[in-house]
Design a protein around this motif. Structure first.
Motif, PDB file in Angstrom:
ATOM      1  N   PHE A   1      72.532 -41.631  26.662  1.00 25.82           N
ATOM      2  CA  PHE A   1      71.910 -40.405  27.182  1.00 25.82           C
ATOM      3  C   PHE A   1      72.931 -39.333  27.557  1.00 25.82           C
ATOM      4  O   PHE A   1      72.736 -38.576  28.502  1.00 25.82           O
ATOM      5  N   GLY A   2      74.044 -39.283  26.835  1.00 25.89           N
ATOM      6  CA  GLY A   2      75.052 -38.265  27.110  1.00 25.89           C
ATOM      7  C   GLY A   2      75.958 -38.586  28.279  1.00 25.89           C
ATOM      8  O   GLY A   2      76.765 -37.747  28.692  1.00 25.89           O
ATOM      9  N   ILE A   3      75.873 -39.817  28.825  1.00 24.02           N
ATOM     10  CA  ILE A   3      76.712 -40.264  29.936  1.00 24.02           C
ATOM     11  C   ILE A   3      77.610 -41.400  29.456  1.00 24.02           C
ATOM     12  O   ILE A   3      77.127 -42.362  28.861  1.00 24.02           O
ATOM     13  N   GLN A   4      78.891 -41.281  29.707  1.00 24.58           N
ATOM     14  CA  GLN A   4      79.845 -42.335  29.363  1.00 24.58           C
ATOM     15  C   GLN A   4      80.440 -42.917  30.647  1.00 24.58           C
ATOM     16  O   GLN A   4      80.925 -42.173  31.513  1.00 24.58           O
ATOM     17  N   TYR A   5      80.416 -44.245  30.749  1.00 22.60           N
ATOM     18  CA  TYR A   5      80.929 -44.936  31.927  1.00 22.60           C
ATOM     19  C   TYR A   5      81.980 -45.931  31.469  1.00 22.60           C
ATOM     20  O   TYR A   5      81.682 -46.853  30.699  1.00 22.60           O
ATOM     21  N   LEU A   6      83.233 -45.764  31.921  1.00 18.03           N
ATOM     22  CA  LEU A   6      84.348 -46.561  31.437  1.00 18.03           C
ATOM     23  C   LEU A   6      85.059 -47.296  32.565  1.00 18.03           C
ATOM     24  O   LEU A   6      85.120 -46.806  33.696  1.00 18.03           O
ATOM     25  N   LEU A   7      85.644 -48.445  32.209  1.00 15.26           N
ATOM     26  CA  LEU A   7      86.637 -49.101  33.051  1.00 15.26           C
ATOM     27  C   LEU A   7      87.991 -48.798  32.421  1.00 15.26           C
ATOM     28  O   LEU A   7      88.315 -49.279  31.332  1.00 15.26           O
ATOM     29  N   LYS A   8      88.806 -48.003  33.099  1.00 13.29           N
ATOM     30  CA  LYS A   8      90.067 -47.544  32.523  1.00 13.29           C
ATOM     31  C   LYS A   8      91.236 -48.477  32.824  1.00 13.29           C
ATOM     32  O   LYS A   8      92.228 -48.481  32.100  1.00 13.29           O
ATOM     33  N   GLY A   9      91.126 -49.243  33.918  1.00 16.61           N
ATOM     34  CA  GLY A   9      92.235 -50.127  34.256  1.00 16.61           C
ATOM     35  C   GLY A   9      91.882 -51.105  35.347  1.00 16.61           C
ATOM     36  O   GLY A   9      91.014 -50.838  36.192  1.00 16.61           O
ATOM     37  N   VAL A  10      92.546 -52.257  35.327  1.00 12.97           N
ATOM     38  CA  VAL A  10      92.416 -53.279  36.372  1.00 12.97           C
ATOM     39  C   VAL A  10      93.810 -53.600  36.878  1.00 12.97           C
ATOM     40  O   VAL A  10      94.708 -53.918  36.092  1.00 12.97           O
ATOM     41  N   TYR A  11      94.009 -53.502  38.193  1.00 14.82           N
ATOM     42  CA  TYR A  11      95.313 -53.705  38.798  1.00 14.82           C
ATOM     43  C   TYR A  11      95.178 -54.726  39.932  1.00 14.82           C
ATOM     44  O   TYR A  11      94.093 -54.916  40.488  1.00 14.82           O
TER      45      TYR A  11
END
Length: 322
Positions: free
Chosen positions: A198-208
């Motif tokens: 629906f035009g929304i992007q949800y990302l996990l960019k990094g795990v520390y």
């Protein structure tokens, strides 16, 4: 009790010897006077303890309160602890806020000065000496240290490295610096976890990881013209194959810190957050699901994190935190 008896016997013996050697009669009143405690001159335990020097003292702020008006104090972080010196004053968090405390006199015209201590979630300690006046000069006070630029080498006056239970052995100051560094550097080390609908992007960019805590760097991108109002974010451990959804089949994970927590992403904008959770590993047959819910909408997002993604978390070297 035993110590008092011994002292009493010793006093009698000393006075008896003194009386025999000087032919002076010792009365019961003189014995009783000898047993009275001597005045203190500030040396505890007869000089066997070290005095607290002025460089160890935390200077308090002066605060005026009154009965008819409320004084509001704004802190740079969420309040976790408040202690009042007496019942002459009242203090509580302002409704709907976590970093604002309201203070007023509970007794009209109290004469004895009292105090208040406050600890915030960033590990800072504040102390106030409070007195009553009819008309306080400062009704709204901001405790932010404007001389502090955020660098670790330039520490604010209230930085005292107070440790909080939910962070275990980790310093709240260091947690905040790590969050700030992850957010500022904005690296994408994880490139296979996310969702787009629906035009929304949800990302996990990094795990520390650092000192028993996990840091999850997430991003929300709104490619539509309609603002995305965030209702809540939920993290949970669930079975990979769920025949029927029940409360027993999922374990909710509650973040203990959130850096730049989002409430809305405007149209055609991108926003990021960093969440801090306790170190976890995911059992076989289970997976971690992170869900993003839109308020009064249906553009919900979710992505899945496997145990291998967590075990590959990048170790943070605190010497390089910027």
């Amino acid at each position: 009790m035993k110590k008092s008896i011994i002292l009493f016997v010793m006093a009698i013996m000393v006075l008896t010897v003194y009386a025999q050697s000087s032919d002076v009669e010792v009365t019961a009143d003189e014995i009783q006077e000898a047993m009275l405690p001597k005045p203190s001159f500030g040396d505890y335990f007869e000089g066997y303890t070290k005095k607290i020097t002025y460089d160890r003292m935390i200077p308090p702020y002066g605060l005026e309160v009154t009965f008819e008006k409320t004084v509001h104090i704004i802190f740079p972080s969420e309040i976790s602890y408040v202690d009042l010196g007496s019942s002459n004053i009242l203090a509580r968090k302002a409704t709907g806020s976590e970093n604002v405390i309201r203070v007023k006199a509970a007794v009209r015209g109290f004469e004895t000065e009292t105090n208040m201590a406050v600890i915030t979630c960033d590990g800072s300690f504040y102390t106030f000496n409070i007195k009553y006046v009819d008309e306080p000069q400062k009704l709204n006070v901001e405790m932010r240290d404007f001389m502090h630029d955020g660098e670790a080498v330039n520490r604010p006056n209230n930085a005292l490295e107070i440790y909080l239970k939910e962070l275990g052995n980790e310093s709240p100051k260091l947690v905040n610096l790590i969050n700030h560094s992850i957010y500022k550097n904005n690296k994408r080390h994880v490139k296979h976890i996310g969702s787009k609908r629906f035009g929304i992007q949800y990302l996990l960019k990094g795990v520390y990881t650092h000192n028993g805590l996990l840091y999850l760097h997430t991003q929300v991108k709104n490619d539509s013209n309609v603002p995305f109002d965030i209702d809540f974010i939920r993290m949970k451990i669930v079975d990979k194959k769920v025949a029927k959804r029940t409360a027993i089949q999922e374990t909710v994970i509650y973040p203990i810190r959130a850096y730049n927590y989002l409430t809305m992403v405007r149209g055609n904008k991108t926003e990021r957050s960093v969440f801090v959770i306790d170190k976890i590993t995911i059992p076989d047959g289970k997976q971690m699901v992170i869900e993003l819910f839109e308020k009064n909408g249906g553009r919900h997002q979710q992505f899945i994190v496997e145990n291998s993604d967590l075990t590959r978390a990048r170790v943070i070297n605190e010497l390089k935190v910027k």
